[in-house]
Scaffold this motif. Structure first.
Motif, PDB file in Angstrom:
ATOM      1  N   THR A 390       0.860  -1.080  -0.145  1.00 23.57           N
ATOM      2  CA  THR A 390       0.118  -0.060  -0.178  1.00 23.57           C
ATOM      3  C   THR A 390       0.919   1.163  -0.005  1.00 23.57           C
ATOM      4  O   THR A 390       0.557   2.387  -0.774  1.00 23.57           O
ATOM      5  CB  THR A 390      -0.754   0.177   1.092  1.00 23.57           C
ATOM      6  N   GLU A 393       2.322   1.645  -3.406  1.00 24.63           N
ATOM      7  CA  GLU A 393       1.486   2.097  -4.289  1.00 24.63           C
ATOM      8  C   GLU A 393       1.424   4.003  -4.268  1.00 24.63           C
ATOM      9  O   GLU A 393       1.183   4.665  -5.207  1.00 24.63           O
ATOM     10  CB  GLU A 393       0.246   1.738  -4.126  1.00 24.63           C
ATOM     11  N   GLU A 394       1.311   4.523  -2.846  1.00 23.75           N
ATOM     12  CA  GLU A 394       1.192   5.592  -2.663  1.00 23.75           C
ATOM     13  C   GLU A 394       2.455   6.489  -2.981  1.00 23.75           C
ATOM     14  O   GLU A 394       2.533   7.785  -3.611  1.00 23.75           O
ATOM     15  CB  GLU A 394       0.809   6.189  -1.011  1.00 23.75           C
ATOM     16  N   ALA A 397       2.359   7.115  -6.586  1.00 26.65           N
ATOM     17  CA  ALA A 397       1.458   8.038  -6.834  1.00 26.65           C
ATOM     18  C   ALA A 397       1.754   9.526  -6.744  1.00 26.65           C
ATOM     19  O   ALA A 397       1.481  10.436  -7.117  1.00 26.65           O
ATOM     20  CB  ALA A 397       0.070   7.672  -6.395  1.00 26.65           C
ATOM     21  N   THR A 398       2.308   9.604  -5.428  1.00 27.76           N
ATOM     22  CA  THR A 398       2.873  10.942  -5.015  1.00 27.76           C
ATOM     23  C   THR A 398       4.102  11.296  -4.904  1.00 27.76           C
ATOM     24  O   THR A 398       4.610  12.396  -4.788  1.00 27.76           O
ATOM     25  CB  THR A 398       2.140  11.025  -3.427  1.00 27.76           C
ATOM     26  N   LYS A 400       5.942  10.581  -2.629  1.00 25.75           N
ATOM     27  CA  LYS A 400       6.355  11.013  -1.081  1.00 25.75           C
ATOM     28  C   LYS A 400       7.426  10.012  -0.665  1.00 25.75           C
ATOM     29  O   LYS A 400       7.431   8.647  -1.127  1.00 25.75           O
ATOM     30  CB  LYS A 400       5.062  10.981  -0.234  1.00 25.75           C
ATOM     31  N   ILE A 405       4.885   8.674   4.643  1.00 24.78           N
ATOM     32  CA  ILE A 405       3.645   7.930   4.476  1.00 24.78           C
ATOM     33  C   ILE A 405       3.131   7.192   5.783  1.00 24.78           C
ATOM     34  O   ILE A 405       1.975   7.470   5.790  1.00 24.78           O
ATOM     35  CB  ILE A 405       3.558   7.248   2.946  1.00 24.78           C
ATOM     36  N   ARG A 409      -0.284   8.237   7.626  1.00 25.23           N
ATOM     37  CA  ARG A 409      -1.424   7.185   7.731  1.00 25.23           C
ATOM     38  C   ARG A 409      -1.289   6.575   8.871  1.00 25.23           C
ATOM     39  O   ARG A 409      -2.273   5.452   9.064  1.00 25.23           O
ATOM     40  CB  ARG A 409      -1.355   6.587   6.410  1.00 25.23           C
TER      41      ARG A 409
END
Ligand code: ADP
Ligand code: MG
Ligand code: ZN
Length: 475
Positions: A390, A393-394, A397-398, A400, A405, A409
């Motif tokens: 997960t 994936e972020e 996408a970002t 970061k 992350i 989160r």
């Protein structure tokens, strides 16, 4: 009668020199039409070509990387034909005395090595580009590409299947990219291939009549065109008919090859030595210094990835089949020195994301170091392997950092027995039947309990700890 296919490939690769092969015009792609031209590349009377030393150097590098013998002297020849994209009325190429001969490339097919002979590598100039108007019955011509340096790499008819042809092409392209002398773009035509194919009775020594296939601008099309052509020829022979020697075009819309011109229409190029260019003499010193400066090539890197990092041959193959991917892997291992783990992540997660996004590795928002740090978080037990996906994936996408992350989160793995114990007890209370089953010896329901706890903690529970807690509570 059983037939086998015989395939030989002619590959053209544009060299990444700053200027053209016989003049000082720029080679940059995509400029306004006819802005990168001069009297030499336009073939104006009285203009004289001068050979670009860098183009020779690049061609020599490829020749050395494919085990060719460099010819001490080679000759430029004129290949005469008329076509509107060729302003001089001839292409300067090499014919009887090419730059290099007698090379080979080893490919691997299902783990087995196959050596494909390379007949010759020679230098030549590219032609211009015709642009056909949709609106009007006219065609335009752009001479920016005229005179861009090419090498032609001609293989021996050693290839037996469409898959081998594709592996050979990928191997050549990969070497060109490792050498950084060609960008290898098949769609834009900086790496292109004509495929010659014939059939002969299996095991026979001679060669059958061949057809030459053109117009395939991807590996997939090369494979499809060859498969189609082999089938077509096999059907003709089974029918007792003869193969006609001809040039055929791959039609990607119809998935078939269609006849373009036969032998009787074949060009007679009337080759002769170009009187405007002196013979090319290559000194032994130059060859020696280039040999010393060659970078590590795919085959050597493949071997090193196995010996240095202990990777299986397959992993090493996938990773080194793309220079950027291999560089990425090594960058990652620097940050997180567990090569097999890094390889697993790259081959599964990273390659899947790359496919999805259809982007090159170079434009990935996740640096090798960032992926290395993510794997470190898993290794330290900060997050679970599942959550890492997960987070990844972020990151994709970002762009970061993994640490940011995880913090934002609140994904940190719960490895605190005090926190998990009451949750586990609640789950046991809510599922008395499963609890009884476990106590009666059905240890398989452990998976159910751990799964429930994972669900409740949104995947944050440390699975090993969850296991231990349930064992204790149910014991
Ligand atoms: P051409 O004169 O038609 O250009 P060449 O002898 O120069 O033919 O060979 C061009 C390419 O075709 C080479 O890669 C060669 O290996 C391949 N080739 C030659 N003859 C055959 C054949 N009978 N079947 C398949 N490939 C062939
Ligand atoms: Mg030929
Ligand atoms: Zn020019």
């Amino acid at each position: 009668m059983e037939y086998e296919a015989v395939i030989g490939l002619e590959v053209h690769a544009q060299l990444l020199t700053a200027s053209k092969i016989f003049c000082g015009c720029a080679t940059t792609f995509g400029g306004p039409p006819n802005t990168q031209v001069c009297p030499v590349c336009l073939g104006m009377p009285g203009s004289l070509p001068v050979l670009n030393r860098k183009a020779v150097e690049y061609a020599l590098k490829m020749a050395l990387a494919t085990n060719c013998q460099i010819q001490a002297e080679s000759i430029f020849a004129r290949k005469n034909y008329f076509y509107p994209d060729l302003p001089k009325g001839y292409q300067i190429s090499q014919y009887e005395q090419p730059l290099a001969e007698h090379g080979h490339l080893t490919i691997r097919i299902n783990g087995a090595a196959r050596r494909i002979g390379i007949t010759r590598i020679h230098l030549e100039e590219d032609a211009g580009k015709l642009i056909h108007s949709e609106a009007r019955p006219v065609s335009f011509v752009d001479f920016n590409r005229t005179g861009v340096p090419l090498i032609e790499i001609v293989s021996e008819p050693d290839i037996r299947t469409p898959d081998e042809a594709v592996e050979y092409l990928k191997g050549l392209r990969n070497i060109l990219l490792y050498l950084e002398i060609c960008d290898g773009n098949m769609e834009e035509g900086s790496f292109r291939c004509d495929a010659n194919v014939s059939l002969r009775p299996s095991g026979a020594a001679g060669l059958g009549t061949k057809t030459e296939l053109k117009n395939m601008n991807s590996f997939r099309f090369v494979k499809m065109a060859l498969e189609y052509e082999i089938k077509r020829q096999r059907a003709l022979l089974a029918d007792g008919r003869e193969i006609v020697q001809e040039t055929r075009l791959w039609d990607a819309a119809q998935n078939q090859t269609v006849s373009m011109r036969g032998k009787e229409e074949a060009h007679d190029y009337r080759y002769f030595p170009d009187p405007d260019l002196v013979p090319v003499r290559i000194s032994a010193e130059w060859v020696e210094s280039l040999t010393k400066k060659l970078p590590e090539l795919p085959a050597a890197r493949w071997a090193r990835f196995q010996s240095q990092f202990g990777l299986p041959a397959y992993d090493a193959e996938v990773l080194t089949s793309d220079k950027a991917l291999a560089d990425y892997f090594e960058g990652c291992v620097k940050e997180f020195p567990q090569p097999k783990q890094v390889s697993n992540w790259i081959m599964v997660e990273l390659l899947r994301e790359l496919k999805k996004e259809e982007v090159g590795i170079a434009s990935l928002p996740v640096t090798p170091a960032a992926l290395g740090r993510l794997l470190n978080l898993v290794d330290k037990g900060t997050i679970s392997g599942k959550l890492a996906k997960t987070v990844f994936e972020e990151m994709m996408a970002t762009g970061k950092d993994p640490e940011a992350i995880v913090k934002e989160r609140g994904l940190v793995q719960i490895s605190d027995a005090e926190a998990l114990l009451p949750l586990a007890q609640e789950i046991i209370n809510a599922n008395p039947k499963e609890a009884a089953d476990f106590r009666a010896g059905k240890t398989k329901v452990m998976g159910f309990f751990v799964g429930q706890l994972m669900k409740q903690t949104k995947g944050q529970a440390n699975p090993q700890m969850a296991n231990d807690i349930f064992k204790r509570l149910l014991g």
